[in-house]
Scaffold this motif. Structure first.
Motif, PDB file in Angstrom:
ATOM      1  N   LEU A 297      18.700   6.172  11.026  1.00 21.53           N
ATOM      2  CA  LEU A 297      17.740   7.271  11.112  1.00 21.53           C
ATOM      3  C   LEU A 297      18.024   8.374  10.100  1.00 21.53           C
ATOM      4  N   GLN A 298      19.302   8.688   9.871  1.00 23.80           N
ATOM      5  CA  GLN A 298      19.582   9.760   8.914  1.00 23.80           C
ATOM      6  C   GLN A 298      19.560   9.282   7.472  1.00 23.80           C
ATOM      7  N   SER A 299      20.193   8.139   7.204  1.00 21.38           N
ATOM      8  CA  SER A 299      20.327   7.686   5.819  1.00 21.38           C
ATOM      9  C   SER A 299      19.031   7.144   5.241  1.00 21.38           C
ATOM     10  N   TYR A 300      18.191   6.552   6.075  1.00 22.77           N
ATOM     11  CA  TYR A 300      17.001   5.879   5.547  1.00 22.77           C
ATOM     12  C   TYR A 300      15.682   6.446   6.061  1.00 22.77           C
ATOM     13  N   MET A 427      21.589  -9.143   0.165  1.00 25.13           N
ATOM     14  CA  MET A 427      20.819 -10.335  -0.167  1.00 25.13           C
ATOM     15  C   MET A 427      19.348 -10.004  -0.418  1.00 25.13           C
ATOM     16  N   ASN A 428      18.751  -9.190   0.454  1.00 27.82           N
ATOM     17  CA  ASN A 428      17.332  -8.872   0.304  1.00 27.82           C
ATOM     18  C   ASN A 428      17.076  -7.943  -0.876  1.00 27.82           C
ATOM     19  N   TYR A 429      18.032  -7.064  -1.172  1.00 30.13           N
ATOM     20  CA  TYR A 429      17.878  -6.218  -2.354  1.00 30.13           C
ATOM     21  C   TYR A 429      17.838  -7.081  -3.615  1.00 30.13           C
ATOM     22  N   SER A 430      18.709  -8.080  -3.679  1.00 31.21           N
ATOM     23  CA  SER A 430      18.724  -8.968  -4.848  1.00 31.21           C
ATOM     24  C   SER A 430      17.418  -9.735  -4.971  1.00 31.21           C
ATOM     25  N   ARG A 431      16.907 -10.205  -3.851  1.00 31.42           N
ATOM     26  CA  ARG A 431      15.662 -10.984  -3.896  1.00 31.42           C
ATOM     27  C   ARG A 431      14.477 -10.118  -4.313  1.00 31.42           C
ATOM     28  N   MET A 432      14.401  -8.913  -3.769  1.00 31.25           N
ATOM     29  CA  MET A 432      13.236  -8.068  -4.072  1.00 31.25           C
ATOM     30  C   MET A 432      13.276  -7.523  -5.499  1.00 31.25           C
ATOM     31  N   THR A 433      14.465  -7.243  -6.016  1.00 30.05           N
ATOM     32  CA  THR A 433      14.537  -6.741  -7.387  1.00 30.05           C
ATOM     33  C   THR A 433      14.155  -7.820  -8.405  1.00 30.05           C
ATOM     34  N   LEU A 463      11.923   3.505  -7.532  1.00 32.04           N
ATOM     35  CA  LEU A 463      11.591   2.168  -7.051  1.00 32.04           C
ATOM     36  C   LEU A 463      12.830   1.467  -6.503  1.00 32.04           C
ATOM     37  N   SER A 464      13.965   1.620  -7.184  1.00 34.41           N
ATOM     38  CA  SER A 464      15.206   1.016  -6.707  1.00 34.41           C
ATOM     39  C   SER A 464      15.616   1.591  -5.359  1.00 34.41           C
ATOM     40  N   LYS A 465      15.455   2.891  -5.179  1.00 34.75           N
ATOM     41  CA  LYS A 465      15.805   3.526  -3.908  1.00 34.75           C
ATOM     42  C   LYS A 465      14.932   3.014  -2.774  1.00 34.75           C
ATOM     43  N   GLU A 466      13.643   2.832  -3.059  1.00 38.62           N
ATOM     44  CA  GLU A 466      12.735   2.343  -2.024  1.00 38.62           C
ATOM     45  C   GLU A 466      13.058   0.892  -1.659  1.00 38.62           C
ATOM     46  N   ILE A 467      13.379   0.079  -2.645  1.00 42.34           N
ATOM     47  CA  ILE A 467      13.764  -1.310  -2.363  1.00 42.34           C
ATOM     48  C   ILE A 467      15.022  -1.345  -1.496  1.00 42.34           C
ATOM     49  N   ASP A 468      15.967  -0.452  -1.806  1.00 47.49           N
ATOM     50  CA  ASP A 468      17.198  -0.384  -1.010  1.00 47.49           C
ATOM     51  C   ASP A 468      16.892   0.008   0.429  1.00 47.49           C
TER      52      ASP A 468
END
Length: 505
Positions: A297-300, A427-433, A463-468
């Motif tokens: 909740l705080q970080s994202y 894993m999902n960050y790598s796939r989405m990037t 964009l990278s922050k949103e993907i993360d």
């Protein structure tokens, strides 16, 4: 046996004061256990730690509690209940102050371990003192009062801790506990009658140390495995080997000695064996959402500490409602009450799996109340069902293993959930990037891109922050899925238990 246990001369007022003193101690300990859950995001930033590293402040605290709790009976028999309780309250209060003073992650984890280990005897000794200070006919009443008031800890700690952390910093959430700890220690010293150590209880140090070593190494494997790439690390291999060897020593010693630390022959009782599995799962699902949600909740999602503290605190309010409802549900078959409780946890898990980063506060508060009601409903029928068919002369020993597995389930499952979040996020960050490319036609639509851009460094950074954020959210949803699955599996074990004790002969 202490003098407290043989004190018919105690006045009603003295008994009430004793109840108030030990309830204050237990509430204080519950507060110290859960206050850190609200502080995890701030502590993570202050210590420059990763999500899995900052979770150690909770998992190793619970683990230390699990390992030290079974020694409560030995310590009370050796030194006396009052002396052990007073030492535990003072020691955990000092450790709480040192937590606020910590300047590094290693120091913070160390003081949290000491806080949990030194304070572990507080709840079992407080419970025993309450039962021995009142007539047997009032045992049910005082146990209910004791149980209901101890639930206040999960409300007080996160709510006020979150407010102090937002106004000042996370250290003040630990400092606020120190005056209450001093008051509790003074109450124990003044109000509790002096007692003498009873008959010396032998301690199976071989079994205790072997089990403690196995549990500690297993916790290290789950806590550091993802970071060290599991079996690719010589440290993880060594810890697995030591854990296996220590557990073998524990089993072999327990099955061959006359007075083992934990009597494994009690597992021949079907309800007790199933109860241990269920309390392990109960521990797994009890604290996990409290640890995972604040960081999410705080970080994202951008929630402030005060709101996060309220969300965790509402779970405590649900717990009060759940414990109160057991006055009605307690008349039913324990299997029915547990099925209702674990069923509500399944519902709350499915609800959590439907969340996104735009979730509103009301949804989170309602889900927290539902979780609290569920865990409150489960505890009493779980205890009744586990010990229903067990010979009463083994209750004290069986209770030690019961609470050991409850705390062990919490620490291991939190580590497993955090590991899944880290693994899934990466894993999902790598796939989405991989999809971020000038050749991706979807990214050329202006209305879709918004403030993101492939043409500038600032746009790429956004964009990278949103993907993360989205990759992390998928990881949290997977962890909530594990929470829901564990709750559903528990219902199957509930249905295997015997509803009524077998008739004699």
């Amino acid at each position: 046996m202490s003098d407290t246990a043989e004190s018919p001369e105690l006045s009603v007022a003295r008994r009430v004061l004793i109840l108030a003193a030990v309830v204050l101690c237990s509430t204080l300990y519950a507060t110290t256990l859960l206050v850190a859950s609200t502080l995890l995001p701030q502590m993570q930033g202050s210590m420059a730690a990763t999500p899995d590293e900052i979770a150690w402040t909770t998992t190793f605290n619970i683990l230390a509690t699990a390992i030290a709790t079974p020694t409560s009976g030995f310590l009370a028999a050796r030194f006396g209940r009052k002396r052990v309780l007073l030492t535990a309250v003072i020691g955990s209060t000092v450790a709480t102050w040192l937590c606020g003073q910590a300047e590094s992650l290693e120091a913070l984890v160390l003081w949290r371990i000491l806080q949990g280990g030194i304070g572990a005897p507080v709840v079992p000794l407080a419970n025993a003192i309450v039962l021995d200070s009142f007539p047997r006919r009032q045992a049910g009443l005082v146990s209910s009062i004791f149980g209901m008031t101890v639930v206040l800890g999960p409300v007080i700690g996160p709510v006020f801790g979150g407010m102090l952390a937002e106004t000042y910093n996370w250290r003040w959430a630990f400092y606020m506990i120190v005056p209450a700890g001093a008051l509790a220690a003074a109450a124990v010293a003044v109000i509790l009658p002096a007692d003498r150590p009873g008959q010396r209880v032998p301690m199976d140090w071989t079994g205790f140390l072997a089990l403690a070593t196995a549990i500690a190494c297993l916790q290290l494997v789950f806590s550091r495995g993802q970071r060290l790439d599991w079996l690719e690390s010589s440290e993880i291999i060594a810890e697995i080997g030591i854990a296996a060897l220590a557990f073998y020593v524990f089993l072999a010693h327990s099955l061959t000695t006359d007075r083992p630390f934990l009597n494994l022959r009690l597992l021949l009782d079907r309800n007790y064996a199933l109860g241990l599995v269920l309390v392990l799962i109960y521990g797994m699902v009890n604290f996990t959402p409290i640890v995972l949600l604040p960081t999410l909740l705080q970080s994202y999602a951008g929630y402030p500490d005060s709101i996060i503290g309220q969300i965790v605190g509402y779970r405590g309010i649900g717990g009060v409602i759940g414990f109160g409802s057991t006055l009605l549900i307690g008349r039913w078959d324990p299997r029915l009450g547990m099925t209702i409780g674990f069923g509500l946890l399944v519902v709350s898990g499915l609800w959590l799996m439907s969340l996104d980063l735009n979730v509103d506060v009301d949804t989170l508060l309602l889900n927290a109340v539902l979780q609290g009601i569920a865990v409150g409903i489960i505890w009493v029928p779980l205890t009744v069902l586990t010990f229903r068919t067990l010979d009463s002369r083994w209750t004290a020993e069986a209770m030690s293993l019961f609470h050991l597995l409850r705390n062990l389930g919490s620490s291991l499952f939190i580590s497993l959930s955090v590991t899944e979040i880290v693994r899934s996020t990466t894993m999902n960050y790598s796939r989405m990037t991989e999809l971020v490319s000038p050749y991706n036609r979807a990214l050329s639509v202006p209305n879709l891109m918004g403030g993101w851009s492939l043409e500038t460094l600032q746009g790429l950074a956004r964009l990278s922050k949103e993907i993360d954020r989205q990759a992390a959210m998928i990881g949290y949803l997977n962890a909530f899925g594990l929470y829901m699955a564990a709750s559903a599996i528990a219902i199957g074990f509930v249905l295997l238990a015997r509803g009524k004790p077998r008739a004699a002969g």
